[in-house]
Design a protein around this motif. Sequence first.
Motif, PDB file in Angstrom:
ATOM      1  N   THR A  83       0.828  -1.210   0.000  1.00  0.00           N
ATOM      2  CA  THR A  83       0.000   0.000   0.000  1.00  0.00           C
ATOM      3  C   THR A  83       0.857   1.253   0.000  1.00  0.00           C
ATOM      4  O   THR A  83       0.501   2.271  -0.608  1.00  0.00           O
ATOM      5  N   SER A  84       2.013   1.187   0.643  1.00  0.00           N
ATOM      6  CA  SER A  84       2.883   2.367   0.745  1.00  0.00           C
ATOM      7  C   SER A  84       3.325   2.875  -0.614  1.00  0.00           C
ATOM      8  O   SER A  84       3.543   4.080  -0.797  1.00  0.00           O
ATOM      9  N   PHE A  85       3.450   1.987  -1.590  1.00  0.00           N
ATOM     10  CA  PHE A  85       3.972   2.400  -2.899  1.00  0.00           C
ATOM     11  C   PHE A  85       2.949   3.191  -3.718  1.00  0.00           C
ATOM     12  O   PHE A  85       3.273   3.736  -4.769  1.00  0.00           O
ATOM     13  N   ILE A  86       1.721   3.238  -3.216  1.00  0.00           N
ATOM     14  CA  ILE A  86       0.730   4.105  -3.853  1.00  0.00           C
ATOM     15  C   ILE A  86       1.088   5.566  -3.595  1.00  0.00           C
ATOM     16  O   ILE A  86       0.869   6.445  -4.427  1.00  0.00           O
ATOM     17  N   PHE A  87       1.687   5.800  -2.409  1.00  0.00           N
ATOM     18  CA  PHE A  87       1.984   7.176  -2.005  1.00  0.00           C
ATOM     19  C   PHE A  87       3.461   7.531  -2.170  1.00  0.00           C
ATOM     20  O   PHE A  87       3.806   8.695  -2.347  1.00  0.00           O
ATOM     21  N   LEU A  88       4.341   6.530  -2.093  1.00  0.00           N
ATOM     22  CA  LEU A  88       5.770   6.788  -2.208  1.00  0.00           C
ATOM     23  C   LEU A  88       6.235   6.532  -3.636  1.00  0.00           C
ATOM     24  O   LEU A  88       5.606   5.805  -4.390  1.00  0.00           O
ATOM     25  N   ASN A  89       7.342   7.097  -3.990  1.00  0.00           N
ATOM     26  CA  ASN A  89       7.860   6.967  -5.355  1.00  0.00           C
ATOM     27  C   ASN A  89       8.405   5.557  -5.582  1.00  0.00           C
ATOM     28  O   ASN A  89       9.388   5.163  -4.977  1.00  0.00           O
ATOM     29  N   SER A  90       7.744   4.820  -6.466  1.00  0.00           N
ATOM     30  CA  SER A  90       8.204   3.451  -6.753  1.00  0.00           C
ATOM     31  C   SER A  90       8.222   3.191  -8.261  1.00  0.00           C
ATOM     32  O   SER A  90       8.211   2.053  -8.692  1.00  0.00           O
ATOM     33  N   SER A  91       8.217   4.257  -9.041  1.00  0.00           N
ATOM     34  CA  SER A  91       8.134   4.103 -10.492  1.00  0.00           C
ATOM     35  C   SER A  91       9.330   3.364 -11.069  1.00  0.00           C
ATOM     36  O   SER A  91       9.264   2.798 -12.158  1.00  0.00           O
ATOM     37  N   ALA A  92      10.452   3.357 -10.338  1.00  0.00           N
ATOM     38  CA  ALA A  92      11.656   2.708 -10.852  1.00  0.00           C
ATOM     39  C   ALA A  92      11.601   1.192 -10.699  1.00  0.00           C
ATOM     40  O   ALA A  92      12.467   0.488 -11.221  1.00  0.00           O
ATOM     41  N   SER A  94       9.364  -2.560 -10.753  1.00  0.00           N
ATOM     42  CA  SER A  94       8.179  -3.288 -11.190  1.00  0.00           C
ATOM     43  C   SER A  94       7.536  -3.990  -9.990  1.00  0.00           C
ATOM     44  O   SER A  94       8.171  -4.168  -8.937  1.00  0.00           O
ATOM     45  N   PHE A  95       6.304  -4.399 -10.157  1.00  0.00           N
ATOM     46  CA  PHE A  95       5.613  -5.098  -9.072  1.00  0.00           C
ATOM     47  C   PHE A  95       6.321  -6.406  -8.731  1.00  0.00           C
ATOM     48  O   PHE A  95       6.446  -6.769  -7.556  1.00  0.00           O
ATOM     49  N   LEU A  96       6.797  -7.119  -9.738  1.00  0.00           N
ATOM     50  CA  LEU A  96       7.490  -8.392  -9.499  1.00  0.00           C
ATOM     51  C   LEU A  96       8.758  -8.188  -8.679  1.00  0.00           C
ATOM     52  O   LEU A  96       9.103  -9.012  -7.821  1.00  0.00           O
ATOM     53  N   TYR A  97       9.459  -7.074  -8.957  1.00  0.00           N
ATOM     54  CA  TYR A  97      10.682  -6.793  -8.183  1.00  0.00           C
ATOM     55  C   TYR A  97      10.328  -6.525  -6.718  1.00  0.00           C
ATOM     56  O   TYR A  97      10.975  -7.058  -5.801  1.00  0.00           O
ATOM     57  N   LEU A  98       9.291  -5.693  -6.500  1.00  0.00           N
ATOM     58  CA  LEU A  98       8.874  -5.383  -5.132  1.00  0.00           C
ATOM     59  C   LEU A  98       8.377  -6.637  -4.414  1.00  0.00           C
ATOM     60  O   LEU A  98       8.634  -6.818  -3.219  1.00  0.00           O
ATOM     61  N   LEU A  99       7.700  -7.510  -5.143  1.00  0.00           N
ATOM     62  CA  LEU A  99       7.247  -8.772  -4.556  1.00  0.00           C
ATOM     63  C   LEU A  99       8.427  -9.638  -4.154  1.00  0.00           C
ATOM     64  O   LEU A  99       8.439 -10.252  -3.077  1.00  0.00           O
ATOM     65  N   ALA A 100       9.460  -9.669  -5.003  1.00  0.00           N
ATOM     66  CA  ALA A 100      10.668 -10.447  -4.693  1.00  0.00           C
ATOM     67  C   ALA A 100      11.370  -9.892  -3.461  1.00  0.00           C
ATOM     68  O   ALA A 100      11.862 -10.653  -2.613  1.00  0.00           O
ATOM     69  N   VAL A 101      11.392  -8.561  -3.338  1.00  0.00           N
ATOM     70  CA  VAL A 101      12.011  -7.932  -2.169  1.00  0.00           C
ATOM     71  C   VAL A 101      11.262  -8.330  -0.904  1.00  0.00           C
ATOM     72  O   VAL A 101      11.875  -8.696   0.115  1.00  0.00           O
TER      73      VAL A 101
END
Length: 449
Positions: A83-92, A94-101
């Motif tokens: 949910t935080s990435f809706i408000f914070l800058n995460s354009s760099a 992908s969703f798959l990368y964030l999921l892996a993290v």
Amino acid sequence: MQKTYFGIPLSQVIHILALNVTLFYLIPETYRDGIWGVIYYNLAWLFTTHLTRFYVKLRKVKLLSVAINFGRTLTLYGVLFFTSFIFLNSSAYSFLYLLAVYLFFCVQIIIFRLLFNWARKTYRKKAFNQSKVVVVGWDKNLKKVRAIFDSPEHNYKYVGFFDNKNSKSPTYLGPIENCYKYIFENDISEVYCIASRLSKEEIISLMHIADNSFKRIKIIPDNKEFFSRAMSIELYGSVPVLNLRASQLELEYANLVKRIFDIVFSSLVIVLILSWLIPIIFILQKFDSKGPLFFKQKRDGVNKKTFMCYKFRSMTPTKDCDTKMATKNDMRVTRLGNIMRKTSIDELPQFLNVLKGDMSVVGPRPHMQLHTQQFKDFVDKYLVRHFLKPGITGLAQVKGYRGEIVNKSDIVNRVRYDIFYMEKWSLELDIYIIYLTVRNIFKGEEKAY
């Protein structure tokens, strides 16, 4: 009982450290773009673990319960994390990368917990931190608590028992009068007394010795085999009273929380859905079949108080509407009613019952009065479900036990789920049941007829 107090703080520190190291190296923008992101992720973790009681140490908790709590904690934190990435800058990223993290972070937490448990078990097996216990008296309860004492997970060292009746058991230590000296000479940490085998004077004497010698004493009452998993002990002044059917909803604050949730949730449904749906259903019913807009029926509510339950009419009016449940391919169901029943739209007017206070959003489903009279005579513990307000949906319904009672097992299992819900109630459980209800509506249910 000897205890170690560093386990929980150590786990908290290592988990927070793992989280921040993961963010620092894999999502560095979290630290470059300011302090608010860092504060959010750390507070979110502390909030989640507090909410799920992730760090509460319970010696007798089952492994399955630990696993469920573990999964619930990581799932809830995952929701807050993404949910935080809706408000914070995460354009760099992908969703798959964030999921892996996030999965990488979860793996770290799991590995640490496995290593921590292994180290704790190794430590306990070497008897560095075991609590030596003896039991004074013997009855059937001793066999049950021995299972706890003999498990390395619980960190006890069972020495033996005293009883005035001679025993050939290798753990028999002699008559009760010998226990006083033995406790002092053998560095016993805890003394468990079987109340049924001791006189009042003997228990008072043991309590006096324990209080003046830094020993812990615990009483195993004469339970006559009637204890239940929901039992709790309450003090009426100085008199202990066993409540064999305890529920969180007996607490005033819990009832208040549930009632506030019911009012807010039902008000939203009434304003956002029923306000425009009622006129539409009214018009469609006029073209489909004759009869009133609402079907009203007396049902048994909390404490068996009768109330009038509302539904959208889904059948043609008949004389047996108050005695016969809907069955598969029921000829009484109208064309519009068939659609409403499959999608549970016919149940929506019950939010008016919720707002009035006759029902709750979640709880045991209310039955016809005739069926209550029938079921209470042949279904064990059936009336226990009436300690709670009936609900629009419930745990039994989302587990597949809704609608028509075909076999006795249908109502028996429904009652079991209702009692389990009463004993384990929490606001999180209510929200989870609502989620499953909505999911089942879109997924479709076999008994939705």
